[in-house]
Design a protein around this motif. Structure first.
Motif, PDB file in Angstrom:
ATOM      1  N   GLU A 176     -12.279  -1.891  -4.504  1.00 38.65           N
ATOM      2  CA  GLU A 176     -11.998  -1.980  -3.212  1.00 38.65           C
ATOM      3  C   GLU A 176     -11.086  -3.190  -3.100  1.00 38.65           C
ATOM      4  OE1 GLU A 176     -16.315  -0.550  -3.240  1.00 38.65           O
ATOM      5  OE2 GLU A 176     -15.293  -2.166  -4.297  1.00 38.65           O
ATOM      6  N   TYR A 188      -9.491   3.236   7.394  1.00 41.08           N
ATOM      7  CA  TYR A 188      -8.679   3.048   6.291  1.00 41.08           C
ATOM      8  C   TYR A 188      -8.646   1.803   5.261  1.00 41.08           C
ATOM      9  CZ  TYR A 188      -3.590   2.096   4.971  1.00 41.08           C
ATOM     10  OH  TYR A 188      -2.303   1.908   4.391  1.00 41.08           O
ATOM     11  N   CYS A 203       0.755  -1.071   0.010  1.00 38.81           N
ATOM     12  CA  CYS A 203       0.053   0.050  -0.057  1.00 38.81           C
ATOM     13  C   CYS A 203       0.750   1.325   0.098  1.00 38.81           C
ATOM     14  CB  CYS A 203      -0.951  -0.366   1.196  1.00 38.81           C
ATOM     15  SG  CYS A 203      -1.765   0.455   2.252  1.00 38.81           S
ATOM     16  N   THR A 204       0.419   2.415  -0.127  1.00 36.75           N
ATOM     17  CA  THR A 204       1.106   3.704  -0.599  1.00 36.75           C
ATOM     18  C   THR A 204       1.021   4.752   0.583  1.00 36.75           C
ATOM     19  OG1 THR A 204      -0.457   4.825  -1.611  1.00 36.75           O
ATOM     20  CG2 THR A 204       0.736   3.507  -2.619  1.00 36.75           C
ATOM     21  N   SER A 244      -7.848   0.085   1.195  1.00 37.31           N
ATOM     22  CA  SER A 244      -6.888  -0.081   0.015  1.00 37.31           C
ATOM     23  C   SER A 244      -7.834  -0.216  -1.235  1.00 37.31           C
ATOM     24  CB  SER A 244      -6.150  -1.306   0.420  1.00 37.31           C
ATOM     25  OG  SER A 244      -5.127  -1.072   1.283  1.00 37.31           O
ATOM     26  N   TYR A 245      -7.377   0.259  -2.307  1.00 38.76           N
ATOM     27  CA  TYR A 245      -7.988   0.134  -3.464  1.00 38.76           C
ATOM     28  C   TYR A 245      -7.092  -0.148  -4.589  1.00 38.76           C
ATOM     29  CZ  TYR A 245     -12.211   2.335  -1.894  1.00 38.76           C
ATOM     30  OH  TYR A 245     -13.579   2.810  -0.832  1.00 38.76           O
ATOM     31  N   VAL A 261      -5.002  -6.585   5.309  1.00 36.62           N
ATOM     32  CA  VAL A 261      -5.481  -5.456   4.640  1.00 36.62           C
ATOM     33  C   VAL A 261      -4.913  -4.377   5.256  1.00 36.62           C
ATOM     34  CG1 VAL A 261      -7.659  -4.282   4.497  1.00 36.62           C
ATOM     35  CG2 VAL A 261      -7.726  -6.775   4.472  1.00 36.62           C
ATOM     36  N   GLY A 262      -4.161  -4.332   6.403  1.00 34.50           N
ATOM     37  CA  GLY A 262      -3.692  -3.197   6.918  1.00 34.50           C
ATOM     38  C   GLY A 262      -4.342  -2.568   8.262  1.00 34.50           C
ATOM     39  N   THR A 306      -1.756   0.257  -6.647  1.00 33.52           N
ATOM     40  CA  THR A 306      -2.773   0.171  -5.161  1.00 33.52           C
ATOM     41  C   THR A 306      -2.731   1.677  -4.714  1.00 33.52           C
ATOM     42  OG1 THR A 306      -2.447  -2.029  -4.985  1.00 33.52           O
ATOM     43  CG2 THR A 306      -3.166  -0.563  -3.266  1.00 33.52           C
ATOM     44  N   VAL A 349      -7.519  -5.106  -1.311  1.00 32.97           N
ATOM     45  CA  VAL A 349      -5.953  -5.079  -1.208  1.00 32.97           C
ATOM     46  C   VAL A 349      -5.586  -6.230  -2.148  1.00 32.97           C
ATOM     47  CG1 VAL A 349      -5.806  -6.940   0.662  1.00 32.97           C
ATOM     48  CG2 VAL A 349      -3.744  -5.176   0.439  1.00 32.97           C
ATOM     49  N   GLN A 350      -4.273  -6.060  -2.849  1.00 33.44           N
ATOM     50  CA  GLN A 350      -3.686  -7.042  -3.480  1.00 33.44           C
ATOM     51  C   GLN A 350      -2.757  -7.674  -2.848  1.00 33.44           C
ATOM     52  OE1 GLN A 350      -4.342  -7.789  -6.616  1.00 33.44           O
ATOM     53  NE2 GLN A 350      -2.805  -9.283  -6.949  1.00 33.44           N
ATOM     54  N   SER A 384      -3.845   3.499  -0.704  1.00 31.22           N
ATOM     55  CA  SER A 384      -4.172   3.205   0.410  1.00 31.22           C
ATOM     56  C   SER A 384      -4.424   4.361   1.383  1.00 31.22           C
ATOM     57  CB  SER A 384      -3.447   2.050   1.125  1.00 31.22           C
ATOM     58  OG  SER A 384      -3.285   0.720   0.632  1.00 31.22           O
TER      59      SER A 384
END
Length: 422
Positions: A301, A400, A27-28, A402-403, A387-388, A419, A303-304, A421
């Motif tokens: 929507e 929070y 994620c970023t 992630s996309y 997912v984070g 991605t 996470v990868q 986030s």
């Protein structure tokens, strides 16, 4: 036996009455490190039997059956790790898996009845927002909370009047916030929004407008096309505003959406200027002329997962090809187990009262074993899994998310390009 479920701490005034019912019924981007402070919680009367039973309610039949196997693999991977770490409250976690079917059947209702009969404490699922809304009254009666890895309708937050529903996937309107920050970064300061006038798609407008304003952009125009006859007027409204980009928020990839894509492209708002949202991001290779969507963008929507997590999924399902929502299902299972641990009870009401607490305000931990170690010396945790840092709010919605960012090729098929986030 059915159990009445108390709401979360956001409805503390009702908690005591609900607990009494239980007694009668038997994620970023990276989130900042939270300051460890105990989360205030209400006492819920124990209602478990010493064994945490997790039900999975994913589609194995029907139109969305392709989504079920990854989510089930995610739950199984989580339970394998939880039991390897000693289980929950000293006992191995048990799993009861049933088919949700799709919204055209009553399979989900029959499966939920089986959960009640078998003493399931918490359900991971359903994937469908429509099915979640249908089952909420039954869940309230039985005292069984849901944690969904894939249901995104914002209406679920208000429909959940008893603190039953949480999710590890962001609610649909969050895309407005995402796009409102992302598009100005890409040079699109003036943005148009086109919807079909349905209730779900309309929820993206306010967060999109607010986020654009916060990031130096503006919502230049919002146009609505509720039927094919309104497409021409909606596209003319967009053209008059001369936006840098167009967000198309429609509820599916049906005839109206295809008509809007075609008309927007003809007006010069196809290709890189066009952004699809999660409900209409689809394979259009068989339904639109080749090349029509080439260069168009989309967001979805979820996470990868990395290679290490996909390897865990392959242990559970060697034939798995698409990991969509597996990470969200894995984290939902971990959160359920940690909620039971925090409550010191495997009963559904106890789990529901601690789901939010398991994800915020405490010491960061990234696995079940690590979180258990933290709880041996500290009162609170903030679980951050695949997912984070979900940081669920009081309604059980992630703060929070992630996309995935996607782009279409000349065959009108989309592929992931990155991605975002935050």
């Amino acid at each position: 036996m059915p159990r009445a479920l108390p709401p979360r701490t956001r409805r503390a005034s009702l908690l005591a009455a609900a607990a009494a019912s239980v007694l009668l019924a038997g994620c970023t981007a990276v989130a900042p490190m939270p300051t460890p402070t105990p989360t205030p919680t209400e006492t819920v009367a124990p209602s478990g039997d010493g064994v945490l039973r997790i039900g999975t309610l994913f589609p194995t039949t029907g139109a969305t059956a392709f989504l079920g196997s990854a989510q089930l693999a995610g739950v199984n991977a989580a339970i394998r790790e939880i039991n390897a770490a000693g289980g929950v409250l000293g006992a191995p976690v048990e799993i009861v898996s049933r088919d949700s079917g799709d919204a055209s059947t009553e399979t989900a209702e029959a499966s939920f009845a089986a959960f009640v009969e078998k003493g399931v404490d918490v359900v991971i699922g359903p994937s469908s927002s429509v099915l979640a809304e249908r089952l909420l009254p039954k869940a309230e009666e039985a005292g069984i909370p849901f944690i969904s890895p894939a249901a995104t309708y914002p209406s679920l937050t208000t429909a959940d009047t008893a603190g039953l529903f949480s999710r590890t996937i962001p609610s649909y309107p969050h895309q407005g916030t995402l796009l409102g920050a992302l598009l100005p970064e890409k040079g699109a300061d003036a943005v148009a929004l086109v919807t079909s006038g349905d209730e779900l798609s309309a929820t993206i407008q306010a967060p999109l407008e607010a986020a654009l304003a916060d990031n130096g952009g503006e919502l230049a125009v919002a146009a609505e096309a509720g039927s094919a006859s309104a497409v021409t007027a909606a596209v003319a409204k967009v053209t008059k505003a001369k936006p840098d980009a167009v967000v198309l928020a429609t509820p599916d990839n049906g005839e109206l959406t295809r008509a809007l894509i075609t008309a927007l492209s003809a007006a010069g708002y196809g290709g890189a200027k066009l952004w699809l949202t999660s409900q209409n991001l689809a394979d259009y290779s068989q339904s639109l002329p080749a090349g029509l969507l080439n260069g168009a963008n989309g967001v979805l929507e979820g996470v990868q997962p990395d290679d290490a997590f996909i390897a865990k999924l392959k242990v559970e399902d060697p034939g798995l090809t698409d990991p969509r929502y597996a990470a969200e299902a894995y984290d939902a299972t971990m959160i359920a187990a940690l909620a039971a641990t925090l409550a010191g009870d495997d009963g559904g009401p106890s789990i529901a009262s601690r789901v939010v607490q398991a994800t915020r305000d405490g010491i960061r931990c990234t696995s079940f074993g690590e979180c258990i170690d933290v709880l041996s010396t500290e009162p609170d945790i903030a679980y951050e899994g695949i997912v984070g840092a979900l940081r669920l709010d009081d309604a059980g919605d992630p703060t929070y998310a992630s996309y995935g960012l996607y782009a279409y090729n000349a065959e009108n098929k989309y592929g992931r390009t990155g991605t975002v986030s935050g």
